[in-house]
Design an enzyme around this catalytic site. Structure first.
Site, PDB file in Angstrom:
ATOM      1  N   LYS A 276      10.340  -5.447  -6.471  1.00  0.00           N
ATOM      2  CA  LYS A 276       9.720  -6.887  -6.922  1.00  0.00           C
ATOM      3  C   LYS A 276       8.567  -6.881  -5.359  1.00  0.00           C
ATOM      4  CE  LYS A 276       9.489 -10.722  -4.778  1.00  0.00           C
ATOM      5  NZ  LYS A 276       7.625 -11.043  -4.905  1.00  0.00           N
TER       6      LYS A 276
ATOM      7  N   GLU B 182      14.889  -5.604   6.676  1.00  0.00           N
ATOM      8  CA  GLU B 182      13.719  -5.398   7.819  1.00  0.00           C
ATOM      9  C   GLU B 182      13.022  -6.667   8.171  1.00  0.00           C
ATOM     10  OE1 GLU B 182      13.423  -2.245   9.426  1.00  0.00           O
ATOM     11  OE2 GLU B 182      14.281  -1.089   7.791  1.00  0.00           O
TER      12      GLU B 182
ATOM     13  N   CYS C 224       4.659  -5.463  11.424  1.00  0.00           N
ATOM     14  CA  CYS C 224       5.306  -6.643  12.658  1.00  0.00           C
ATOM     15  C   CYS C 224       6.031  -5.521  13.390  1.00  0.00           C
ATOM     16  CB  CYS C 224       7.313  -5.962  11.287  1.00  0.00           C
ATOM     17  SG  CYS C 224       7.190  -4.267  10.705  1.00  0.00           S
TER      18      CYS C 224
ATOM     19  N   GLU D 101       6.451 -15.050  15.625  1.00  0.00           N
ATOM     20  CA  GLU D 101       5.789 -14.097  14.963  1.00  0.00           C
ATOM     21  C   GLU D 101       4.284 -14.745  14.928  1.00  0.00           C
ATOM     22  OE1 GLU D 101       6.204 -12.156  11.412  1.00  0.00           O
ATOM     23  OE2 GLU D 101       6.856 -10.102  12.082  1.00  0.00           O
TER      24      GLU D 101
HETATM   25  P1  NAD Z   1       8.158 -13.291   2.925  1.00  0.00           P
HETATM   26  O1  NAD Z   1       9.136 -12.962   3.304  1.00  0.00           O
HETATM   27  O2  NAD Z   1       7.704 -14.486   2.798  1.00  0.00           O
HETATM   28  O3  NAD Z   1       7.883 -11.954   1.354  1.00  0.00           O
HETATM   29  C1  NAD Z   1       8.679 -11.067   1.442  1.00  0.00           C
HETATM   30  C2  NAD Z   1       8.724 -10.305  -0.107  1.00  0.00           C
HETATM   31  O4  NAD Z   1       9.937 -11.340  -0.858  1.00  0.00           O
HETATM   32  C3  NAD Z   1       7.892 -10.772  -0.751  1.00  0.00           C
HETATM   33  O5  NAD Z   1       7.769  -9.312  -2.051  1.00  0.00           O
HETATM   34  C4  NAD Z   1       8.108 -12.318  -1.733  1.00  0.00           C
HETATM   35  O6  NAD Z   1       7.590 -12.370  -3.159  1.00  0.00           O
HETATM   36  C5  NAD Z   1       9.745 -11.874  -1.536  1.00  0.00           C
HETATM   37  N1  NAD Z   1      10.630 -13.355  -2.272  1.00  0.00           N
HETATM   38  C6  NAD Z   1      10.171 -14.560  -0.848  1.00  0.00           C
HETATM   39  N2  NAD Z   1      10.738 -15.460  -0.808  1.00  0.00           N
HETATM   40  C7  NAD Z   1      11.673 -14.840  -1.842  1.00  0.00           C
HETATM   41  C8  NAD Z   1      13.556 -15.026  -2.056  1.00  0.00           C
HETATM   42  N3  NAD Z   1      14.222 -16.303  -2.341  1.00  0.00           N
HETATM   43  N4  NAD Z   1      14.263 -14.036  -3.163  1.00  0.00           N
HETATM   44  C9  NAD Z   1      13.670 -12.701  -2.732  1.00  0.00           C
HETATM   45  N5  NAD Z   1      12.742 -12.717  -2.381  1.00  0.00           N
HETATM   46  C10 NAD Z   1      11.794 -13.659  -2.342  1.00  0.00           C
HETATM   47  O7  NAD Z   1       6.516 -12.338   3.904  1.00  0.00           O
HETATM   48  P2  NAD Z   1       5.254 -11.050   3.640  1.00  0.00           P
HETATM   49  O8  NAD Z   1       4.991 -12.525   4.268  1.00  0.00           O
HETATM   50  O9  NAD Z   1       5.363 -11.031   2.798  1.00  0.00           O
HETATM   51  O10 NAD Z   1       5.106 -10.575   5.411  1.00  0.00           O
HETATM   52  C11 NAD Z   1       5.184 -11.334   6.068  1.00  0.00           C
HETATM   53  C12 NAD Z   1       6.179 -10.546   6.767  1.00  0.00           C
HETATM   54  O11 NAD Z   1       7.158  -9.499   6.091  1.00  0.00           O
HETATM   55  C13 NAD Z   1       6.216 -10.773   8.395  1.00  0.00           C
HETATM   56  O12 NAD Z   1       7.024 -11.510   8.481  1.00  0.00           O
HETATM   57  C14 NAD Z   1       6.198  -8.693   9.260  1.00  0.00           C
HETATM   58  O13 NAD Z   1       7.058  -9.135  10.673  1.00  0.00           O
HETATM   59  C15 NAD Z   1       7.209  -9.058   7.872  1.00  0.00           C
HETATM   60  N6  NAD Z   1       7.369  -7.179   7.721  1.00  0.00           N
HETATM   61  C16 NAD Z   1       8.127  -6.844   8.381  1.00  0.00           C
HETATM   62  C17 NAD Z   1       8.681  -5.114   8.391  1.00  0.00           C
HETATM   63  C18 NAD Z   1       9.785  -4.283   8.796  1.00  0.00           C
HETATM   64  O14 NAD Z   1      10.036  -3.370   8.693  1.00  0.00           O
HETATM   65  N7  NAD Z   1      10.686  -4.759  10.229  1.00  0.00           N
HETATM   66  C19 NAD Z   1       7.313  -4.602   8.205  1.00  0.00           C
HETATM   67  C20 NAD Z   1       6.933  -5.752   7.107  1.00  0.00           C
HETATM   68  C21 NAD Z   1       6.127  -6.707   7.271  1.00  0.00           C
END
Ligand code: NAD
Length: 489
Positions: A181, A257, A290, A389
């Site tokens: 997804k 992650e 991140c 963050e």
């Molecule tokens: P997000 O948590 O809003 O979304 C991430 C993914 O989860 C998207 O595909 C979203 O559609 C999906 N999602 C959202 N709600 C969901 C639910 N209830 N059930 C299942 N899927 C759901 O994050 P974002 O805004 O897309 O990305 C930014 C965040 O990601 C930042 O906090 C960043 O630090 C983190 N990030 C972490 C890493 C790592 O490896 N630690 C790497 C990149 C980004």
């Protein structure tokens, strides 16, 4: 041409009812094009296809099919690498320059091939000593590693290909099937990958499914479905918590992650000028990484020198149009993210931090979701901008008294993802590194990244590791088997 269809059960399909949504270029605010708007029913069909492929094909046991499938996918991506590059720049606002490194070329080099090479090398079987535990006869015993089953792969928008490839490689190499997804902000690159799997590989139908959807909640099907064996998620800590709670009902393992608030510790024997010449580097990709170190920890005795050096770095930092090969910072992904970043900047001011550079929207970039590279001084580690963050081009400079104080401040965070340490003496940097509670650390400018390097977080930054042996093992189950030992003559 952007791919608009999803991949479900080996077929490239539109969403149920034919719904679509528009993918928007964050640098121009223009519509790139439509993409299928998958529903919960589409997601459930994808889960069913992944389940069936796992239960009824030989994929889980066929090392050769997995190796060749991964290598075919690698070749197919390479054949469309330039189209993918342009698509990444357009939909993620990723600076072109970064696509030659971490956004595309770096992961493409090894994220699929290293796990493919590891399929035979992985310790699938481990013998335990023969044992007579209950006095009923000796038993030969072995530990078998097996694929975990259907893995939900949920990824964010900031490094959409890098994160997807680094999950797909290990998931498939270990013999699992999956439902991917992608984030609604970056659907086209994932949809393209789906087409490449369908049209250019012999990966059996249903092994890889990709469902694009505008509504985040569609992803909930993945954490709640009893047919999904594991959720592998990269995204925000808030969403990670929701996924973990939802997955509890079916007791599935989650691999998370999450976010970070990493410290860049400059020890007092470091070459301050050389180190802080790169201070604005944390604004790379609009700070939407991140593992970026967003708290700069400098010795209190050299605080004002550090602020002036960082100021120079920020003032010379090129940002703007991501297609311009000289910039490393493009726009934020959306108006919502831009406004969220600006909200944090306002809060920083309100809590008493000093804006040294930036602090708003750039006048010369009226279109696109841009935020000025912003440098805050006089930051206390208790302030909101030092704790949460921001995911924007914002750096906080915090002073410390001595090494122990630097360690205390670095660890005083709910996150524990990454960080950097600079010292004139690498052994001293290593001493400090041993005390920092984060999953990765780069010392004196070295980069730890690679498909063989476990990446993940302590504390609120996640559970489990992506990449490396740990990142293969996490996608396996463990089975212990015993049978009567052959009688000794
Ligand atoms: P997000 O948590 O809003 O979304 C991430 C993914 O989860 C998207 O595909 C979203 O559609 C999906 N999602 C959202 N709600 C969901 C639910 N209830 N059930 C299942 N899927 C759901 O994050 P974002 O805004 O897309 O990305 C930014 C965040 O990601 C930042 O906090 C960043 O630090 C983190 N990030 C972490 C890493 C790592 O490896 N630690 C790497 C990149 C980004």
């Amino acid at each position: 041409m952007n791919e608009t269809r999803m991949l479900i059960g080996g077929q490239l399909v539109d969403a149920e009812g034919g719904a679509s949504f528009d993918n928007v270029n964050p640098a121009t605010e223009e519509v790139i094009g439509p993409v299928a708007d998958g529903t919960r029913a589409d997601m459930a069909r994808a889960v069913g296809a992944a389940r069936e492929a796992f239960d009824t094909t030989g994929w889980a046991r066929d090392h050769e099919a997995r190796k060749s499938g991964l290598l075919q996918l690698q070749a197919a991506i390479e054949a469309e690498q330039e189209e993918l590059r342009a698509e990444l720049v357009a939909e993620a606002g990723a600076p072109l320059l970064l696509t030659y490194g971490p956004q595309l070329d770096a992961p493409l080099r090894e994220a699929l091939t290293w796990p493919a090479e590891m399929i035979d090398a992985f310790p699938w079987r481990r013998a335990l000593p023969v044992k007579n535990a209950f006095g009923t006869g000796d038993a030969e015993r072995e530990v078998w590693k097996e694929p975990i089953g259907v893995v939900a792969v949920i990824v964010p928008w900031n490094f959409p290909m890098e994160i997807l490839l680094n999950k797909l490689g290990p998931v498939l190499a270990m013999g699992n099937t999956c439902v991917v997804k992608p984030a609604p902000d970056t659907p086209h690159t994932a949809a393209r990958l789906g087409r490449l799997v369908a049209e250019h590989t012999d990966i059996p139908p249903g092994v890889v499914n990709i469902v694009t959807a505008q509504d985040h909640e569609v992803g909930e099907v993945l954490s709640t479905s009893p047919a999904v064996d594991m959720v592998a998620f990269t995204g925000s800590t808030a969403t990670g918590r929701r996924i973990m709670a939802a997955a509890a009902a079916t007791v599935k393992p989650v691999f998370l992650e999450l976010g970070g608030k990493s410290a860049n510790i400059v020890l007092d024997d470091a070459d301050l000028e050389a180190t802080l010449a790169g201070a604005a580097g944390c604004c790379m990709h609009g700070g939407q990484g991140c593992a970026i170190s967003t708290r700069l920890l400098v010795p209190r005795s050299r605080y004002e020198d550090a602020v002036e050096l960082a100021r120079a770095s920020f003032e010379n930092w090129a940002y703007g149009d991501p297609t311009d090969p000289s910039v490393l910072q493009g726009p934020q992904i959306s108006a919502r993210q831009r406004d969220r970043v600006l909200g944090y900047i306002d809060q920083g001011r309100a809590e008493g931090a000093r804006v040294v550079v930036g602090g708003g929207r750039p006048d010369h970039l009226p279109r696109g979701y841009y935020v000025e590279p912003t440098l805050f001084a006089d930051v206390d580690n208790t302030m909101t901008i030092a704790r949460e963050e921001i995911f924007g081009p914002v750096l906080c400079i915090i002073g410390y008294e001595d090494d122990d104080d630097a360690v205390r401040i670095a660890n005083d965070s709910s996150y524990g993802l990454s960080g950097t340490i600079t010292s004139g003496d690498v052994e001293r940097a290593k001493d400090v590194a041993r005390k920092i509670r984060t999953g990765t650390l780069g010392l004196n400018g070295a980069i730890w990244y690679g498909p063989d390097a476990p990446f993940g977080g302590y504390k609120g930054s996640g559970i489990g590791r992506q990449c490396g042996i740990e990142g293969l093992e996490i996608f396996t189950e463990t089975k212990t088997v015993g049978w009567p030992a052959a009688p000794t003559t």
